[in-house]
Design a protein around this motif. Structure first.
Motif, PDB file in Angstrom:
ATOM      1  N   PHE A 178       0.825  -1.211   0.000  1.00  0.00           N
ATOM      2  CA  PHE A 178       0.000   0.000   0.000  1.00  0.00           C
ATOM      3  C   PHE A 178       0.862   1.265   0.000  1.00  0.00           C
ATOM      4  O   PHE A 178       0.422   2.300  -0.488  1.00  0.00           O
ATOM      5  CB  PHE A 178      -0.951  -0.038   1.191  1.00  0.00           C
ATOM      6  CG  PHE A 178      -1.815  -1.263   1.204  1.00  0.00           C
ATOM      7  CD1 PHE A 178      -2.584  -1.597   0.101  1.00  0.00           C
ATOM      8  CD2 PHE A 178      -1.835  -2.118   2.288  1.00  0.00           C
ATOM      9  CE1 PHE A 178      -3.364  -2.735   0.084  1.00  0.00           C
ATOM     10  CE2 PHE A 178      -2.613  -3.261   2.292  1.00  0.00           C
ATOM     11  CZ  PHE A 178      -3.378  -3.577   1.187  1.00  0.00           C
ATOM     12  N   ALA A 179       2.075   1.155   0.537  1.00  0.00           N
ATOM     13  CA  ALA A 179       3.001   2.284   0.419  1.00  0.00           C
ATOM     14  C   ALA A 179       3.365   2.516  -1.049  1.00  0.00           C
ATOM     15  O   ALA A 179       3.485   3.664  -1.498  1.00  0.00           O
ATOM     16  CB  ALA A 179       4.259   2.023   1.241  1.00  0.00           C
ATOM     17  N   PHE A 180       3.505   1.444  -1.792  1.00  0.00           N
ATOM     18  CA  PHE A 180       3.780   1.560  -3.227  1.00  0.00           C
ATOM     19  C   PHE A 180       2.618   2.249  -3.936  1.00  0.00           C
ATOM     20  O   PHE A 180       2.826   3.154  -4.765  1.00  0.00           O
ATOM     21  CB  PHE A 180       4.018   0.174  -3.820  1.00  0.00           C
ATOM     22  CG  PHE A 180       4.225   0.163  -5.303  1.00  0.00           C
ATOM     23  CD1 PHE A 180       5.377   0.686  -5.863  1.00  0.00           C
ATOM     24  CD2 PHE A 180       3.256  -0.365  -6.149  1.00  0.00           C
ATOM     25  CE1 PHE A 180       5.574   0.681  -7.234  1.00  0.00           C
ATOM     26  CE2 PHE A 180       3.433  -0.374  -7.517  1.00  0.00           C
ATOM     27  CZ  PHE A 180       4.600   0.152  -8.064  1.00  0.00           C
ATOM     28  N   PHE A 181       1.387   1.845  -3.596  1.00  0.00           N
ATOM     29  CA  PHE A 181       0.228   2.515  -4.172  1.00  0.00           C
ATOM     30  C   PHE A 181       0.199   3.987  -3.768  1.00  0.00           C
ATOM     31  O   PHE A 181      -0.189   4.851  -4.562  1.00  0.00           O
ATOM     32  CB  PHE A 181      -1.061   1.834  -3.708  1.00  0.00           C
ATOM     33  CG  PHE A 181      -1.261   0.457  -4.280  1.00  0.00           C
ATOM     34  CD1 PHE A 181      -0.742   0.121  -5.517  1.00  0.00           C
ATOM     35  CD2 PHE A 181      -1.965  -0.509  -3.580  1.00  0.00           C
ATOM     36  CE1 PHE A 181      -0.913  -1.145  -6.052  1.00  0.00           C
ATOM     37  CE2 PHE A 181      -2.150  -1.777  -4.105  1.00  0.00           C
ATOM     38  CZ  PHE A 181      -1.613  -2.096  -5.349  1.00  0.00           C
ATOM     39  N   GLY A 182       0.594   4.274  -2.520  1.00  0.00           N
ATOM     40  CA  GLY A 182       0.604   5.652  -2.053  1.00  0.00           C
ATOM     41  C   GLY A 182       1.558   6.530  -2.836  1.00  0.00           C
ATOM     42  O   GLY A 182       1.300   7.726  -3.038  1.00  0.00           O
ATOM     43  N   VAL A 183       2.662   5.951  -3.273  1.00  0.00           N
ATOM     44  CA  VAL A 183       3.653   6.726  -4.029  1.00  0.00           C
ATOM     45  C   VAL A 183       3.205   6.951  -5.468  1.00  0.00           C
ATOM     46  O   VAL A 183       3.373   8.046  -6.023  1.00  0.00           O
ATOM     47  CB  VAL A 183       5.022   6.017  -3.992  1.00  0.00           C
ATOM     48  CG1 VAL A 183       6.022   6.731  -4.902  1.00  0.00           C
ATOM     49  CG2 VAL A 183       5.559   5.971  -2.565  1.00  0.00           C
ATOM     50  N   ILE A 184       2.618   5.935  -6.091  1.00  0.00           N
ATOM     51  CA  ILE A 184       2.310   6.042  -7.521  1.00  0.00           C
ATOM     52  C   ILE A 184       0.905   6.567  -7.803  1.00  0.00           C
ATOM     53  O   ILE A 184       0.635   7.027  -8.910  1.00  0.00           O
ATOM     54  CB  ILE A 184       2.485   4.676  -8.223  1.00  0.00           C
ATOM     55  CG1 ILE A 184       1.449   3.661  -7.716  1.00  0.00           C
ATOM     56  CG2 ILE A 184       3.903   4.153  -8.024  1.00  0.00           C
ATOM     57  CD1 ILE A 184       1.470   2.344  -8.469  1.00  0.00           C
ATOM     58  N   ALA A 185      -0.001   6.495  -6.827  1.00  0.00           N
ATOM     59  CA  ALA A 185      -1.378   6.934  -7.049  1.00  0.00           C
ATOM     60  C   ALA A 185      -1.464   8.454  -7.086  1.00  0.00           C
ATOM     61  O   ALA A 185      -0.569   9.155  -6.605  1.00  0.00           O
ATOM     62  CB  ALA A 185      -2.304   6.375  -5.975  1.00  0.00           C
ATOM     63  N   ARG A 186      -2.550   8.952  -7.634  1.00  0.00           N
ATOM     64  CA  ARG A 186      -2.715  10.398  -7.755  1.00  0.00           C
ATOM     65  C   ARG A 186      -3.356  11.026  -6.531  1.00  0.00           C
ATOM     66  O   ARG A 186      -3.054  12.170  -6.196  1.00  0.00           O
ATOM     67  CB  ARG A 186      -3.561  10.713  -8.990  1.00  0.00           C
ATOM     68  CG  ARG A 186      -2.896  10.326 -10.311  1.00  0.00           C
ATOM     69  CD  ARG A 186      -3.765  10.726 -11.492  1.00  0.00           C
ATOM     70  NE  ARG A 186      -3.139  10.383 -12.764  1.00  0.00           N
ATOM     71  CZ  ARG A 186      -3.682  10.622 -13.950  1.00  0.00           C
ATOM     72  NH1 ARG A 186      -4.874  11.214 -14.019  1.00  0.00           N
ATOM     73  NH2 ARG A 186      -3.051  10.283 -15.057  1.00  0.00           N
ATOM     74  N   THR A 187      -4.243  10.300  -5.873  1.00  0.00           N
ATOM     75  CA  THR A 187      -4.948  10.849  -4.704  1.00  0.00           C
ATOM     76  C   THR A 187      -4.997   9.805  -3.605  1.00  0.00           C
ATOM     77  O   THR A 187      -4.867   8.599  -3.839  1.00  0.00           O
ATOM     78  CB  THR A 187      -6.388  11.267  -5.060  1.00  0.00           C
ATOM     79  OG1 THR A 187      -7.125  10.109  -5.478  1.00  0.00           O
ATOM     80  CG2 THR A 187      -6.388  12.313  -6.161  1.00  0.00           C
ATOM     81  N   ALA A 188      -5.228  10.293  -2.373  1.00  0.00           N
ATOM     82  CA  ALA A 188      -5.346   9.390  -1.232  1.00  0.00           C
ATOM     83  C   ALA A 188      -6.595   8.517  -1.339  1.00  0.00           C
ATOM     84  O   ALA A 188      -6.582   7.347  -0.943  1.00  0.00           O
ATOM     85  CB  ALA A 188      -5.375  10.206   0.063  1.00  0.00           C
ATOM     86  N   SER A 189      -7.670   9.075  -1.877  1.00  0.00           N
ATOM     87  CA  SER A 189      -8.904   8.305  -2.010  1.00  0.00           C
ATOM     88  C   SER A 189      -8.732   7.142  -2.988  1.00  0.00           C
ATOM     89  O   SER A 189      -9.311   6.068  -2.800  1.00  0.00           O
ATOM     90  CB  SER A 189     -10.050   9.206  -2.468  1.00  0.00           C
ATOM     91  OG  SER A 189      -9.752   9.816  -3.713  1.00  0.00           O
ATOM     92  N   SER A 190      -7.935   7.348  -4.028  1.00  0.00           N
ATOM     93  CA  SER A 190      -7.694   6.257  -4.972  1.00  0.00           C
ATOM     94  C   SER A 190      -6.868   5.152  -4.333  1.00  0.00           C
ATOM     95  O   SER A 190      -7.075   3.967  -4.624  1.00  0.00           O
ATOM     96  CB  SER A 190      -6.998   6.782  -6.227  1.00  0.00           C
ATOM     97  OG  SER A 190      -5.719   7.322  -5.924  1.00  0.00           O
ATOM     98  N   VAL A 191      -5.945   5.522  -3.454  1.00  0.00           N
ATOM     99  CA  VAL A 191      -5.177   4.517  -2.727  1.00  0.00           C
ATOM    100  C   VAL A 191      -6.099   3.647  -1.881  1.00  0.00           C
ATOM    101  O   VAL A 191      -6.012   2.417  -1.878  1.00  0.00           O
ATOM    102  CB  VAL A 191      -4.117   5.183  -1.819  1.00  0.00           C
ATOM    103  CG1 VAL A 191      -3.384   4.129  -0.992  1.00  0.00           C
ATOM    104  CG2 VAL A 191      -3.129   5.975  -2.649  1.00  0.00           C
ATOM    105  N   GLN A 192      -7.010   4.296  -1.167  1.00  0.00           N
ATOM    106  CA  GLN A 192      -7.938   3.560  -0.313  1.00  0.00           C
ATOM    107  C   GLN A 192      -8.871   2.682  -1.141  1.00  0.00           C
ATOM    108  O   GLN A 192      -9.157   1.537  -0.764  1.00  0.00           O
ATOM    109  CB  GLN A 192      -8.753   4.533   0.535  1.00  0.00           C
ATOM    110  CG  GLN A 192      -9.578   3.869   1.615  1.00  0.00           C
ATOM    111  CD  GLN A 192     -10.092   4.868   2.622  1.00  0.00           C
ATOM    112  OE1 GLN A 192     -10.013   6.088   2.410  1.00  0.00           O
ATOM    113  NE2 GLN A 192     -10.608   4.386   3.730  1.00  0.00           N
TER     114      GLN A 192
END
Length: 274
Positions: A178-192
């Motif tokens: 999920f840290a990887f998603f946090g780095v590459i995603a555009r928004t926090a909501s998309s990470v969640q």
């Protein structure tokens, strides 16, 4: 009149600046960033709602809704549901790592860190270390809630501690995803959103709440190979009987593989932006 003699430039002491940071400094900087994460939790305690309220609500809700239907009574269901709730709660909590990382990057916090003479990896490593405190709180509350409701761990205090440590280690490993998603995603909501799409099938399509043999035949195959099922079984064996089973080895090896794959990917993606 006397004249002051100027020292030649070559005589002045020189200092060589280095762009490399030692391993000891990197560890120190990471611990400082972890302390920052803990201070954020202390100043905004509502961040702990998911690891304080959720274990209590889920334990009460699932136990009294499914206990009679699955095991005949609540007391008989507790050895089944407590390890399942523990794994589900702690693993789900690991999503927060990626969400908060994305929020910090969006707010420009990491731009400030970039100007500091610290290891580039320190903010990322510190966030992951600080979140282990969250996992510990969720683990402790789940076990305490189980004891209050009447669950008794026949594996003893040693089995309970080992079970809790196994869940915390695996949650820390999964937090790299999920840290990887946090780095590459555009928004926090998309990470969640992405994280929930991954976690919901893994946690609910497992043996966390019901025995595998009660599921449809076509679903049992997936549940048996589901890594969450292996972790739940390992926790049940440790807490309920004090047995170290092969499922524990499978879970720890799986955690090591996740870190080996996603830690370099996350660090590489982070370093490009940091």
């Amino acid at each position: 009149m006397t004249t002051a003699s100027a020292h030649p430039t070559s005589a002045l002491p020189t200092q060589t600046l280095s762009n490399t940071i030692s391993l000891a400094d990197t560890v120190s900087h990471s611990l400082s960033m972890a302390r920052r994460g803990l201070l954020k939790i202390r100043r905004t305690p509502e961040q702990l709602i998911d690891v304080t309220i959720q274990p209590i609500i889920f334990t009460l809700m699932f136990t009294y809704i499914f206990g009679g239907a699955i095991s005949g009574d609540v007391e008989s269901y507790l050895p089944v549901i407590i390890p399942g709730i523990l794994v589900q709660t702690v693993i789900t909590t690991s999503v927060v790592t990626g969400v908060q990382l994305r929020e910090d990057m969006d707010k420009g916090v990491f731009d400030r860190f970039r100007s500091l003479p610290i290891a580039r990896i320190a903010p990322l490593a510190g966030a992951l270390l600080a979140d282990t405190v969250r996992y510990t709180i969720a683990t402790t509350l789940t076990f305490v809630m189980g004891f209050i409701m009447g669950w008794r761990a026949d594996g003893g205090i040693g089995g309970v501690v080992l079970a809790g440590l196994a869940v915390i280690v695996c949650a820390w490993a999964i937090s790299w995803i999920f840290a990887f998603f946090g780095v590459i995603a555009r928004t926090a909501s998309s990470v969640q959103g992405i994280s929930m799409i991954i976690l919901f099938p893994l946690t609910f399509l497992s043996n966390a709440f019901v025995p595998i043999d009660t599921l449809p035949g076509w679903l049992q195959g997936f549940v048996r190979v589901n890594p969450i099922s292996h972790l739940v079984t390992a926790v049940r064996d440790l807490a309920n009987t004090g047995t170290v089973s092969s499922d524990l080895l499978i879970s720890l090896v799986g955690a090591a593989v996740i870190v080996a794959v996603f830690a370099p990917l996350t660090v590489r993606a982070y370093m490009r932006k940091a």
